[in-house]
Write an enzyme that holds these catalytic residues in place. Sequence first.
Site, PDB file in Angstrom:
ATOM      1  N   ASP A  25     -15.740 -13.863 -12.941  1.00  0.00           N
ATOM      2  CA  ASP A  25     -15.118 -13.308 -11.739  1.00  0.00           C
ATOM      3  C   ASP A  25     -13.869 -12.573 -12.217  1.00  0.00           C
ATOM      4  O   ASP A  25     -12.870 -13.189 -12.553  1.00  0.00           O
ATOM      5  CB  ASP A  25     -14.757 -14.453 -10.782  1.00  0.00           C
ATOM      6  CG  ASP A  25     -13.910 -13.988  -9.595  1.00  0.00           C
ATOM      7  OD1 ASP A  25     -13.683 -12.771  -9.449  1.00  0.00           O
ATOM      8  OD2 ASP A  25     -13.469 -14.861  -8.817  1.00  0.00           O
ATOM      9  N   LYS A  87      -7.155  -4.147 -11.360  1.00  0.00           N
ATOM     10  CA  LYS A  87      -8.443  -3.911 -10.691  1.00  0.00           C
ATOM     11  C   LYS A  87      -8.299  -2.857  -9.585  1.00  0.00           C
ATOM     12  O   LYS A  87      -9.263  -2.182  -9.234  1.00  0.00           O
ATOM     13  CB  LYS A  87      -8.943  -5.231 -10.106  1.00  0.00           C
ATOM     14  CG  LYS A  87     -10.368  -5.203  -9.560  1.00  0.00           C
ATOM     15  CD  LYS A  87     -10.762  -6.605  -9.126  1.00  0.00           C
ATOM     16  CE  LYS A  87     -12.128  -6.677  -8.478  1.00  0.00           C
ATOM     17  NZ  LYS A  87     -12.470  -8.056  -8.105  1.00  0.00           N
ATOM     18  N   GLU A 186     -19.473  -9.914  -5.288  1.00  0.00           N
ATOM     19  CA  GLU A 186     -18.748 -11.179  -5.150  1.00  0.00           C
ATOM     20  C   GLU A 186     -19.270 -12.052  -4.007  1.00  0.00           C
ATOM     21  O   GLU A 186     -19.513 -13.247  -4.214  1.00  0.00           O
ATOM     22  CB  GLU A 186     -17.243 -10.899  -4.989  1.00  0.00           C
ATOM     23  CG  GLU A 186     -16.615 -10.442  -6.304  1.00  0.00           C
ATOM     24  CD  GLU A 186     -15.293  -9.706  -6.145  1.00  0.00           C
ATOM     25  OE1 GLU A 186     -14.735  -9.712  -5.029  1.00  0.00           O
ATOM     26  OE2 GLU A 186     -14.819  -9.116  -7.136  1.00  0.00           O
ATOM     27  N   ASP A 209     -13.328 -13.633   2.256  1.00  0.00           N
ATOM     28  CA  ASP A 209     -12.649 -13.696   0.965  1.00  0.00           C
ATOM     29  C   ASP A 209     -11.217 -13.184   1.067  1.00  0.00           C
ATOM     30  O   ASP A 209     -10.977 -11.985   1.126  1.00  0.00           O
ATOM     31  CB  ASP A 209     -13.450 -12.872  -0.064  1.00  0.00           C
ATOM     32  CG  ASP A 209     -12.841 -12.922  -1.473  1.00  0.00           C
ATOM     33  OD1 ASP A 209     -11.715 -13.434  -1.634  1.00  0.00           O
ATOM     34  OD2 ASP A 209     -13.502 -12.440  -2.404  1.00  0.00           O
TER      35      ASP A 209
HETATM   36  P1  ADP Z   1      -8.207 -12.605  -6.390  1.00  0.00           P
HETATM   37  O1  ADP Z   1      -9.593 -12.807  -5.920  1.00  0.00           O
HETATM   38  O2  ADP Z   1      -7.459 -11.600  -5.584  1.00  0.00           O
HETATM   39  O3  ADP Z   1      -8.102 -12.342  -7.841  1.00  0.00           O
HETATM   40  P2  ADP Z   1      -7.707 -15.444  -5.887  1.00  0.00           P
HETATM   41  O4  ADP Z   1      -8.910 -15.678  -5.098  1.00  0.00           O
HETATM   42  O5  ADP Z   1      -7.551 -16.219  -7.134  1.00  0.00           O
HETATM   43  O6  ADP Z   1      -7.377 -13.944  -6.159  1.00  0.00           O
HETATM   44  O7  ADP Z   1      -6.460 -15.757  -4.936  1.00  0.00           O
HETATM   45  C1  ADP Z   1      -5.168 -15.697  -5.378  1.00  0.00           C
HETATM   46  C2  ADP Z   1      -4.245 -16.005  -4.244  1.00  0.00           C
HETATM   47  O8  ADP Z   1      -4.503 -17.316  -3.786  1.00  0.00           O
HETATM   48  C3  ADP Z   1      -2.796 -15.924  -4.626  1.00  0.00           C
HETATM   49  O9  ADP Z   1      -2.085 -15.212  -3.646  1.00  0.00           O
HETATM   50  C4  ADP Z   1      -2.384 -17.387  -4.648  1.00  0.00           C
HETATM   51  O10 ADP Z   1      -1.026 -17.539  -4.338  1.00  0.00           O
HETATM   52  C5  ADP Z   1      -3.275 -17.966  -3.560  1.00  0.00           C
HETATM   53  N1  ADP Z   1      -3.409 -19.409  -3.655  1.00  0.00           N
HETATM   54  C6  ADP Z   1      -3.948 -20.121  -4.651  1.00  0.00           C
HETATM   55  N2  ADP Z   1      -3.836 -21.448  -4.393  1.00  0.00           N
HETATM   56  C7  ADP Z   1      -3.234 -21.552  -3.178  1.00  0.00           C
HETATM   57  C8  ADP Z   1      -2.829 -22.644  -2.350  1.00  0.00           C
HETATM   58  N3  ADP Z   1      -3.016 -23.895  -2.711  1.00  0.00           N
HETATM   59  N4  ADP Z   1      -2.225 -22.362  -1.175  1.00  0.00           N
HETATM   60  C9  ADP Z   1      -2.012 -21.095  -0.814  1.00  0.00           C
HETATM   61  N5  ADP Z   1      -2.361 -20.044  -1.539  1.00  0.00           N
HETATM   62  C10 ADP Z   1      -2.968 -20.265  -2.710  1.00  0.00           C
HETATM   63 MG    MG Z   2     -11.556 -12.931  -5.868  1.00  0.00          MG
END
Ligand code: ADP
Ligand code: MG
Length: 630
Positions: A25, A87, A186, A209
């Site tokens: 991912d 990205k 995704e 998402d």
């Molecule tokens: P992406 O798909 O955009 O790469 P992710 O799905 O990994 O990103 O999401 C990242 C986001 O999730 C960040 O903004 C992070 O702060 C938030 N995040 C991760 N864990 C938590 C949590 N426990 N509570 C709130 N937000 C969270």
């Molecule tokens: Mg993602």
Amino acid sequence: MALLQISEPGEATAPHQHRLAAGIDLGTTNSLVATVRSGAAAVLEDEEGEAIFPSVVRYGNDGVSAIGRQAREQAAEDPYNTISSVKRLIGLSAEDIAASSASMMFQLVETDSTVPRIRTDAGPKTAIEVSADILKSLKARAEQSLGGELGGVVVTVPAYFDDTQRQATKDAAKLAGLNVYRLVNEPTAAAIAYGLDRQETDSTIAVYDLGGGTFDISILKLERGVFEVLSTAGDTALGGDDIDQALVSWFVGEHDITVGEDAALQRSLLDQARAVKHQLTDANEAQFQIEYQDKSYCSSLSLETFRSLVHVLVDRTLKSCRGALRQAKLKKTDIDNVVMVGGSTRVPIVRQMVSEFFDQDVLTDINPDEVVAVGAALQADVLAGNKPDSDMLLLDVNPLSLGIETHGGLVEQIIPRNTTIPVARAQEFTTFKDGQTAMALHVVQGERDLVRDCRSLGRFELRGFVPAVAGQARIQVMFQVDADGLLTVSAIEKISEVHAEVQIKPSYGLLDAEIETMIRDSMTHAEQDVAARMLQEQRVEAERTVAALDAAMSRDADEFLTASEKQKILDAREYVVQSGKSDDAEAIKNALRELESVSEVYVARRMNASVGETMTGKNIDSYQKQDNPS
Ligand code: ADP
Ligand code: MG
């Protein structure tokens, strides 16, 4: 509809031979790698037990100086050499970027190259190279923990990614030394992670998402084991970052801090906001505190205040959800499962509001930031041939209509948006001028009627076919979109069998926000488009008629027409030319009708003469020879 069985790459595998495969991912904020071991898919962790790999790279004089978590932690020290959210740039041109909000985040090097480059101490870097550096780290992690070389990987991309963005992602993987079995959307990967593809009955799935900087909602339909993306919608500038930003604004307001251009202060405020946000997933209150210029600032944030800040953002996502449902022509009650994806869906109020919106429990059992990688790993395992009996089927759609430019700057759609892929569609075109032996083909993407409102994907030429009268050549243009969503266009002139082909190569692509705008525009501009198309068609018709008339008259006007007849035709011709310059489709149409009517005599006389000519021009002998070849 063509169904696709995805077992090709691993068909020759011996049953005892297990190939190492992984799912990746490659996220805007975070990336993950997962694999299937003893039948179960799981994400792979680093030595410290962390699965999440921040998509951040820091460059120094000698190349990558920090990557992943380390790079993110050091970001405040060296914000300009620390590249995150790359990205957002992949597959885009400098022009695309300048028009987007991403331009604020990156310092681009001025070049005349079409592929934009980010300035770093290690030299200019393209988004493909930065992504490749991230992928290299994930590859190393996988190979270390699996104890061997990876046979291949599945890399996930957003469902709305266009051709060039997909191609660029593939190129990044290639650059990282990975063999890409396939790119998978995704949301499809997330649904597979939940095993929704193995359900007995057909179902409709919403994948919600909310990541770091983007929000995507996809509606999938699962029918007899086949996935179809019915619609996608979202917001490319909405995610956890906005929650962080909202917390910073709140905090800065509480203390009257002026942040200004201070990048380091901005970074530390955002880091603190994220920490506070994460705490509030399980706690009712959290302390927001920073040290700045020897002063300490601190405030306590209650869950209540936090919820009110997040509420506004979630409301915006729900608006997109309504849009996606509308586009798929479905009601909320048609949705059988709601899959929660992305780290930000850990926030309890997000789950609650989405659950209320769809009026059902949402799926959160699999870690929302791991679920896409897990699904990708399951796919990779099948593609590696480790499950020879697997009958997993997979279908996706192309996000925007694909077409070809026709005369007058009009678009002829060949593959409409939301057509399931892989797909191949052919259409016949003809020549516009007498004696034409070449044809330029211009491939475009978008929802509007006029080429200038769509995105140009590529041009190529078909040359050297037999000259014929206008309209007689038959050029078949074939559009093929493969399972990765990549487009190949080929054209063949059927009489002389001349062939030409172009693979749409990455130069740059569409901004996803642009995709949304294009779709929206095509709806709001529908009426305007019809008028524009009419006008353009009339203009083309006028041009065509005048050209044909001029060609004929230069040959035999004096032979068939009296001086006054000729003048009448020339006057009508002039009227067509003049009205063709106006924006009045109706006027052009009338002028053409007039020209047609005054030319009737001429056309009739020419026709009679030409029939006579063919009969008298050859003697009986030549006809007999043709009939009885010896
Ligand atoms: P992406 O798909 O955009 O790469 P992710 O799905 O990994 O990103 O999401 C990242 C986001 O999730 C960040 O903004 C992070 O702060 C938030 N995040 C991760 N864990 C938590 C949590 N426990 N509570 C709130 N937000 C969270
Ligand atoms: Mg993602």
